[in-house]
Enzyme design. Structure first.
Site, short mmCIF file in Angstrom:
data_model
loop_
_atom_site.label_atom_id
_atom_site.label_comp_id
_atom_site.label_asym_id
_atom_site.label_seq_id
_atom_site.Cartn_x
_atom_site.Cartn_y
_atom_site.Cartn_z
N GLU A 167 0.82 -1.21 0.00
CA GLU A 167 0.00 0.00 0.00
C GLU A 167 0.86 1.27 0.00
OE1 GLU A 167 -3.13 0.54 -0.47
OE2 GLU A 167 -3.53 -1.60 -0.69
N TYR B 239 -5.73 6.68 5.23
CA TYR B 239 -5.89 5.77 4.10
C TYR B 239 -5.16 4.45 4.33
CZ TYR B 239 -4.95 3.35 -0.16
OH TYR B 239 -4.82 2.34 -1.08
N ASP C 217 -8.66 6.99 -1.37
CA ASP C 217 -7.54 7.57 -2.09
C ASP C 217 -8.07 8.38 -3.26
OD1 ASP C 217 -8.33 5.68 -3.95
OD2 ASP C 217 -6.36 4.72 -4.12
N CYS D 208 -12.80 4.11 -14.38
CA CYS D 208 -13.25 5.49 -14.15
C CYS D 208 -12.02 6.39 -14.04
CB CYS D 208 -14.09 5.54 -12.88
SG CYS D 208 -15.03 7.06 -12.66
N CYS E 68 -16.95 4.22 -19.59
CA CYS E 68 -18.26 4.09 -18.94
C CYS E 68 -19.00 2.82 -19.38
CB CYS E 68 -19.12 5.32 -19.24
SG CYS E 68 -18.44 6.85 -18.54
N CYS F 253 -18.15 0.00 -17.14
CA CYS F 253 -18.32 0.25 -15.71
C CYS F 253 -19.51 -0.53 -15.15
CB CYS F 253 -18.51 1.74 -15.46
SG CYS F 253 -18.73 2.15 -13.70
N CYS G 250 -24.76 6.03 -11.85
CA CYS G 250 -23.83 7.16 -11.88
C CYS G 250 -24.53 8.44 -12.34
CB CYS G 250 -22.66 6.83 -12.82
SG CYS G 250 -21.43 8.15 -12.93
#
Length: 468
Positions: free
Chosen positions: A48, A131, A149, A199, A206, A209, A215
């Site tokens: 991370e 985070y 994030d 995204c 899109c 997605c 959305c």
């Protein structure tokens, strides 16, 4: 939305350093043995931190080398900052490397060598923010904690059609979405992966997605005659203009006709007993290559690229940036090399004689005065130009080369005497500690703890100076 959770196994970073050693998506990691959870949590933490502000594809090789060298937090805690910087060299944002080392030492000394299993415990680790704590907690321990994030912020902003938003709003939304999820780590990673691969900031996919039906930004952009696009969310912030610098860099190559040793003297200010200021002087033997070796200088521990090694250099405002009138003093440090900065005070590019003059002063500052301990084996020559970009600085790097040889009059003894005198002055608070220096062969440079900018300089110069 259900499709986001259902698509976690396909969308999350399975098999990459973002979620190392994960089992099947439905497996609750909290059921693993404590030792396994610790090892898993350590690897998640490392991955991370590496993936922050860095693409996963670039991280993978670094991650594999890192866990091969330090497979547990105990082994990392025993490493030196020099080793850690060498391992991190080229990955950028070097404070992350120091944060991992400081965090590992904290875990070993303050947590009994066990990774904390609560968000509060994770947040107590030096360098771990909301985070990282949320990501490690959810992925490694199955805690229902949010991890927000830049990717998550972008996905949320488009789902909700938020042109302007605040961090608390994003955290609140993320917390409500992850609440009740049986495998929160999968959910968080699905959100992050959705933003990283679908995204995206530009050219969002899109059609691919899994949540475009929910959305708001997509719905607005689909209306006939609409000037709104998905990329309108979130509203773009005005970027600050990068400061421009010209960095004059000298590759100083020390040549010798026979093998020998050069005494390298290091001076550092530290704290003695009772907190009193003290200075340690350490003499080390640095093996001289039969052909040549290259001089490196260590940057200050704090600040940009802290603790990394580089060629002797000095950064000046570029002609487009400089606004200091000619003759104005720049800074209060009583160093000869700082006085030379006045040459560029009016924003005029330096000529060859000014570059050479500045180089001589810089080397003298490092205890390598030309004419005192060393003499020129070749004249200074131009190598070439390259550039490097930081988040706030655009650097033009102007690279020169010079060869030096040691004079026969015992430079090691002179350097040691000078450094001892300097150490006494520093102990009295009348001098600044000398920057550490070292000599490396061209082969050793490939594994040295240098920044990606210095690596660019090496790639530029090496074909011209050495056999490729």
């Amino acid at each position: 939305p259900a499709p986001l959770t259902d698509g976690a196994s396909a969308s999350s970073r399975q098999g990459t350093p973002r979620a190392p050693l994960r089992g099947a998506g439905e497996e609750a990691l909290v059921t693993k043995a404590a030792a396994d959870r610790d090892e898993h949590a350590y690897r998640v933490w490392v991955s991370e931190v590496m993936c922050q502000q860095t693409q996963v594809s670039r991280v993978e090789a670094y991650f594999k080398r890192w866990v091969a060298k330090w497979p547990t937090v105990h082994e990392l805690a025993g490493a030196s900052i020099e080793e850690v910087n060498e391992m991190w060299a080229g990955l950028g944002y070097y404070r992350r490397a120091r944060a991992l080392l400081d965090g590992a030492r904290y875990i070993v000394h303050e947590c009994g060598g066990r990774m904390p299993e609560t968000i509060e415990g994770l947040r107590a680790i030096p360098g771990v923010g909301p985070y990282t704590a949320g990501a490690v907690g959810s992925i490694a321990f199955g805690i229902q904690s949010a991890a927000v994030d830049a990717n998550v912020i972008r996905v949320q902003s488009r789902l909700m059609a938020w042109a302007q938003s605040t961090d608390p709003a994003h955290w609140e939304l993320a917390s409500s979405l992850v609440d009740g999820k049986p495998v929160p780590g999968d959910f968080n990673q699905a959100f992050m992966e959705l933003g990283a691969t679908v995204c995206t900031p530009k050219n969002a996919k899109c059609g691919a997605c899994p949540v475009h039906e929910w959305c708001e930004a997509y719905a607005m952009s689909s209306q006939v005659g609409s000037s709104v696009t998905v990329e309108s969310f979130p509203a773009k912030k005005e970027k600050k203009r990068r400061r421009e610098e010209d960095v004059y860099i000298w590759i100083v190559e020390l040549t010798s006709g026979s093998k020998g040793k050069l005494s390298a003297v290091r001076s550092r200010r530290g704290k003695g007993a009772g907190g009193a200021s003290s200075t340690a002087v350490k003499e080390e033997e640095v093996t001289r290559a039969e052909s040549s070796s290259v001089l490196l200088v260590q940057r200050p521990e704090e600040g940009l690229l802290g603790g990394l090694w580089e060629f002797p250099s000095i950064a000046l405002p570029s002609p487009r940036e400089a606004t200091v009138p000619a003759g104005r003093k720049m800074g209060s440090k009583k160093q000869a090399v700082k006085k030379e900065v006045q040459i560029a005070g009016c924003g005029t590019p330096l000529n060859t004689s000014e570059v050479e003059s500045m180089m001589r002063l810089r080397l003298k500052e490092l205890g390598m005065g030309i004419g005192t301990n060393y003499e020129e084996a070749s004249a200074i020559r131009w190598i070439g130009e390259t550039s490097h970009t930081f988040s706030h600085i655009q650097q033009r790097m102007l690279v020169y080369h010079i060869q030096l040889t040691e004079k026969a009059a015992g430079p090691a003894r002179q350097a040691l005497k000078s450094s001892r005198r300097g150490a006494q002055q520093m102990a009295k608070g009348s001098a600044e500690p000398q920057q550490p220096t070292k000599l490396l062969s061209w082969e050793q440079l490939s594994t040295a703890a240098v920044s990606s900018g210095v690596q660019k300089v090496i790639r530029l110069a090496r074909p011209l100076l050495r056999d490729a």
